[in-house]
Design a protein around this motif. Structure first.
Motif, mmCIF file in Angstrom:
data_model
loop_
_atom_site.group_PDB
_atom_site.id
_atom_site.type_symbol
_atom_site.label_atom_id
_atom_site.label_comp_id
_atom_site.label_asym_id
_atom_site.label_seq_id
_atom_site.Cartn_x
_atom_site.Cartn_y
_atom_site.Cartn_z
ATOM 1 N N UNK A 16 -26.947 -16.627 17.028
ATOM 2 C CA UNK A 16 -27.109 -17.977 17.457
ATOM 3 C C UNK A 16 -26.569 -18.165 18.925
ATOM 4 N N UNK A 17 -25.681 -17.101 19.328
ATOM 5 C CA UNK A 17 -25.249 -17.156 20.800
ATOM 6 C C UNK A 17 -26.455 -16.797 21.725
ATOM 7 N N UNK A 24 -26.593 -20.324 27.807
ATOM 8 C CA UNK A 24 -25.671 -19.227 28.039
ATOM 9 C C UNK A 24 -26.614 -17.985 28.518
ATOM 10 N N UNK A 38 -24.750 -12.972 12.723
ATOM 11 C CA UNK A 38 -25.567 -14.224 12.875
ATOM 12 C C UNK A 38 -24.898 -15.008 13.830
ATOM 13 N N UNK A 39 -23.517 -14.812 14.335
ATOM 14 C CA UNK A 39 -23.031 -15.572 15.452
ATOM 15 C C UNK A 39 -23.570 -14.874 16.670
ATOM 16 N N UNK A 40 -23.667 -13.833 16.859
ATOM 17 C CA UNK A 40 -24.303 -13.174 18.205
ATOM 18 C C UNK A 40 -25.918 -13.770 18.092
ATOM 19 N N UNK A 43 -20.586 -22.863 9.354
ATOM 20 C CA UNK A 43 -19.931 -22.347 10.448
ATOM 21 C C UNK A 43 -20.871 -22.777 11.873
ATOM 22 N N UNK A 64 -28.781 -26.100 16.700
ATOM 23 C CA UNK A 64 -28.724 -25.066 17.613
ATOM 24 C C UNK A 64 -27.500 -24.217 17.253
ATOM 25 N N UNK A 67 -11.076 -14.699 8.801
ATOM 26 C CA UNK A 67 -11.798 -13.317 8.444
ATOM 27 C C UNK A 67 -13.092 -13.706 7.949
ATOM 28 N N UNK A 68 -13.321 -14.977 7.169
ATOM 29 C CA UNK A 68 -14.692 -15.361 6.746
ATOM 30 C C UNK A 68 -15.683 -15.493 7.873
ATOM 31 N N UNK A 69 -14.860 -16.250 8.928
ATOM 32 C CA UNK A 69 -15.921 -16.506 9.863
ATOM 33 C C UNK A 69 -16.282 -15.101 10.706
ATOM 34 N N UNK A 70 -15.174 -14.382 10.888
ATOM 35 C CA UNK A 70 -15.545 -13.151 11.642
ATOM 36 C C UNK A 70 -16.625 -12.192 10.798
ATOM 37 N N UNK A 101 -19.435 -13.008 9.659
ATOM 38 C CA UNK A 101 -20.832 -13.366 9.969
ATOM 39 C C UNK A 101 -21.052 -13.226 11.483
ATOM 40 N N UNK A 102 -20.427 -12.123 12.094
ATOM 41 C CA UNK A 102 -20.420 -11.852 13.587
ATOM 42 C C UNK A 102 -21.880 -11.516 13.951
ATOM 43 N N UNK A 113 -12.576 -13.558 20.561
ATOM 44 C CA UNK A 113 -13.904 -13.114 20.695
ATOM 45 C C UNK A 113 -14.698 -13.254 22.037
ATOM 46 N N UNK A 170 -10.715 -16.445 17.483
ATOM 47 C CA UNK A 170 -11.125 -14.987 16.896
ATOM 48 C C UNK A 170 -12.722 -15.163 16.580
ATOM 49 N N UNK A 171 -13.119 -16.113 16.378
ATOM 50 C CA UNK A 171 -14.656 -16.113 15.906
ATOM 51 C C UNK A 171 -15.607 -16.814 16.761
ATOM 52 N N UNK A 180 -21.055 -22.395 15.821
ATOM 53 C CA UNK A 180 -20.638 -21.864 17.193
ATOM 54 C C UNK A 180 -20.115 -22.716 18.219
ATOM 55 N N UNK A 234 -25.648 -23.864 14.510
ATOM 56 C CA UNK A 234 -25.182 -23.439 13.153
ATOM 57 C C UNK A 234 -25.456 -21.888 12.936
ATOM 58 N N UNK A 235 -24.307 -21.486 12.793
ATOM 59 C CA UNK A 235 -24.486 -19.971 12.334
ATOM 60 C C UNK A 235 -24.662 -19.511 11.096
ATOM 61 N N UNK A 285 -16.208 -19.672 16.584
ATOM 62 C CA UNK A 285 -16.842 -20.632 15.509
ATOM 63 C C UNK A 285 -15.750 -21.321 14.868
ATOM 64 N N UNK A 306 -21.491 -21.861 4.426
ATOM 65 C CA UNK A 306 -20.207 -21.149 4.193
ATOM 66 C C UNK A 306 -20.085 -21.844 2.745
ATOM 67 N N UNK A 334 -29.611 -17.476 21.408
ATOM 68 C CA UNK A 334 -30.597 -18.359 21.248
ATOM 69 C C UNK A 334 -30.047 -19.566 22.250
ATOM 70 N N UNK A 335 -28.910 -19.624 22.579
ATOM 71 C CA UNK A 335 -28.539 -20.886 23.382
ATOM 72 C C UNK A 335 -28.980 -20.867 24.755
#
Ligand code: SF4
Lengths: 471, 215
Positions: B194-195, B201, B190-192, A25, A13, B182-185, B187-188, A53, A155-156, A27, A15-16, A158, A19, B197-198
């Protein structure tokens, strides 16, 4: 590879992305921060000109460095003062909620997030502190992270992380009277070893867990990391839901039915596959005490200290080192060993039920002459509830000091510390060399009730001899 | 300390500067930055305390105290440098003193990873190469050195020596992707997703947008 477990479900659930190099990555649903491991992370953000973030998924408190006697600001220790004021500044600048001293919600980070209802089933929880595993008691994936990872999460929201294997620890039988969750987890670590859990998440399951309270489950998950497992968890059940109902950040009454439906669906399936399975009979466990310098070096109160030669070769070297440091001899019993200091508190055993268990032993008795004994509630809320029940008076009348909440002598980053070669009976989680503030100080880990018993008799004592229905 | 040099950023392909030597195997992170300096709120003051105890003991004759080494940026070490605790304070202390690259026979694994995360290449070289480099640097024969990540060479204006950096880290340094944050940032989006879908939240309700204020 595991499948169908709660760990797998929560992992998927959150997993972003995958990598480069094979890490995932992930969340992070709840990020907890405190004064010790966050300042450099915030400085790292500033260096890079970055923002936080998700400040609304981040909570801060102050616990490690706070004095437990006089908490007036500025603190006597200028470094401690600087650490707290830096946290205050960083939280203000980035819009992060800080539960500070006197807010009514301050306390050890792993005590307050559960009691505020922030830690919930199905979440990923991260904190720059290895005992974050505590939060797994709710059916969450919770683990400690390093400072650069704190910066990454700020920052992220994640992390770059690799998936663990899952070991199911099946517990049968019931704990006998005078035997506590602390004894159970100390016993498990003794048997599986302090490195036995490296690379694993521990699922605590089996018929015995239905009868374990949330606070007991937290004690067990808290120490999963001492067995090498970066996270430990219980599947959420009725006990979990009852605990969460009505707490500050728990789902409201409109959301509640949907919440428990979802939480219930997260438990490991009957058909789950585990990477490993082991079994323990809780009914066979006696009060357990550490005698050495790792949490795995423990024995039952009625056992003799082991001969190093009788241990596995990898264990016998460190056992010899431990005997030298602890100034103990193999073959003797641990009970009867004189104690100098008694500490009840920490994120392992500083909750209300822990204080109740210890107070039952202390009630109507007196701390032995020459013993320094003190109780440090895990949070302001714990302190308040304990005081409402009169526990503070029971302890004071028995000769214990009643302190303000914090990590205290668990790691002695504040003024509470051992001196010289002093030996402590401690309800905390680490007995490493020098852990409690003196380079030569010695620590015996045990349940809070056992610490209270040691305080009363002045020596390591089987708490069952002091219980009302002595049998 | 070499304050003129800015901290590593983006693509790292060449490091130019003076070399400095620390000799000895198994120099652990406790020696690089002693534990008492961890009770601090920022990495900033770590530079002046790098090798604090070793320097006190040598009373001014430690290579990090010598006048001729001021401003050096390439550190030449021996075996298993940076072993021990995982503290990120160690590479931070070196970086804040002025170090921008380390060349050695081998490195502690976590130290190596921590260096990469702040853009400091750790290059390995054969034992003979290291001892020759250390000799030349100590004799102070040459001040202008270049570590070239494309050619994998450390050179002065007379000679080149071969160094090695593992393919993964080398790629990350040369493309500027060594910064995990930076690498994690990156993928923002994809992050959004994921977020969003939770369930926890968004009030455990499929149709509902995210709750904006959880804490
Ligand atoms: S009580 Fe001890 S183990 Fe828990 S967070 Fe504080 S210092 Fe760490």
């Amino acid at each position: 590879m595991s499948s169908g477990t709660l760990y797998d479900k929560i992992w998927d659930l959150h997993r972003v992305a995958d990598l480069p190099g094979g890490a995932t990555q992930l969340f992070i649903g709840l990020h907890l921060i405190h004064e010790v491991t966050s300042p450099q992370a915030f400085a790292g953000l500033q260096d890079k000109g970055l923002k936080v973030r998700c400040p609304n998924l981040t909570l801060a408190t102050v616990d490690h460095i706070v004095p437990t006697t006089d908490q007036t600001r500025p603190f006597v220790d200028p470094l401690a003062e600087e650490m707290l004021s830096t946290l205050e500044k960083n939280c203000a600048m980035h819009g992060i909620k800080l539960h500070g001293l006197g807010s009514g919600k301050q306390g050890i980070v792993h005590v307050i997030a559960p009691e505020l209802g922030l830690t919930q089933p199905g979440m990923t929880v991260a904190c720059g502190d290895s005992h974050t595993s505590t939060h797994g008691a709710f059916g969450a994936i919770a683990f400690g992270i390093g400072t650069s990872q704190v910066r990454d999460v700020l920052a992220s929201q994640s992390l770059s992380i690799s998936k663990l294997k899952v070991r199911r620890i099946c517990i049968t039988g019931q704990l006998r009277e005078g035997v506590f969750a602390k004894d159970l987890i100390l016993h498990i670590i003794r048997k599986l070893g302090v490195k036995g859990g490296v690379g694993y998440a521990y699922e605590f399951a089996g018929p015995a867990v239905d009868n374990l309270s949330m606070e007991e489950r937290m004690t067990i998950c808290n120490m999963a990391i001492e067995g090498g497992a970066r996270c430990g968890y219980f599947n959420p059940d009725e006990v979990t839901f009852q605990y969460l109902k009505g707490r500050l950040h728990s789902p409201n009454s409109e959301e509640w039915p949907r919440a428990i439906k979802w939480w219930g669906s997260l438990s490991s399936d009957r058909s789950s596959l585990f990477d490993d399975e082991v079994q323990f009979d809780a009914a066979k466990i006696s009060p357990t005490v550490t005698w050495g310098i790792t949490p795995g070096q423990s024995i039952s109160i009625d056992e003799n200290l082991p001969e190093p030669e009788s241990l596995e070769p990898s264990e016998s070297l460190i056992a010899k080192d431990a005997y030298k440091y602890m100034n103990l001899k193999p073959g003797k019993k641990i009970s009867g060993l004189p104690i100098d200091v008694c500490f009840i508190g920490s994120c392992t055993n500083g909750r209300l039920s822990d204080l109740q268990d210890a107070a039952k032993v202390a009630a109507g008795r007196k701390v032995a002459k020459g013993i320094k004994a003190f109780v440090v509630p895990g949070s302001e809320q714990v302190a308040k509830s304990a005081e409402a029940q009169g526990l503070d008076n029971i302890f004071r009348q028995a000769g214990f000091e009643w302190r303000a909440p914090g990590c205290s002598m668990c790691l002695a980053m504040n003024p509470d510390r051992l001196e010289g070669q002093q030996i402590s009976a401690s309800s905390s989680n680490r007995n490493f060399k020098g852990r409690q503030g003196s380079a030569k100080g010695r620590t015996l880990l045990m349940s809070p009730a056992m610490v209270a018993a040691a305080a009363i008799t002045g020596e390591v004592t089987d708490v069952r001899d002091l219980l009302p229905n002595n049998y | 300390m070499n304050q003129a040099l800015s901290f590593p950023k983006g693509i790292i392909s060449k490091i130019r500067g003076q070399c400095i030597v620390i000799q000895g195997n198994d120099i652990d992170t406790d020696r690089i930055i002693p534990a008492r300096f961890l009770k601090c709120v920022s990495f900033e003051s770590l530079g002046e305390n790098v090798f604090a105890d070793d320097r006190t003991e040598l009373k001014g004759s430690h290579s990090f105290d010598l006048e001729e080494n001021k401003g050096a940026s390439i550190l030449i070490v021996n075996q298993n440098f940076g072993c021990g605790s995982s503290r990120e304070h160690a590479p931070q202390a070196l970086m804040r003193w002025g170090i921008r690259a380390v060349i050695g026979q081998s490195f502690g694994e976590i130290f190596h990873g921590n260096c990469l995360a702040i853009g400091i290449p750790c290059a390995t070289a054969a034992a003979e190469v290291i001892s020759e480099l250390q000799k030349i640097v100590i004799m102070n024969q040459n001040k202008a050195w270049t570590l070239d990540l494309n050619k994998l060479l450390i050179s002065n204006d007379i000679k080149d020596w071969k160094v090695n950096i593992k393919a993964g880290p080398l790629e990350m340094l040369k493309t500027g992707h060594w910064d995990a944050t930076r690498r994690l940032m990156h993928n923002d989006k994809e992050l959004t997703r994921t977020m969003e879908s939770l369930p926890y939240l968004k009030g455990f309700n499929d149709g509902v947008k995210m709750k904006s204020n959880r804490i």
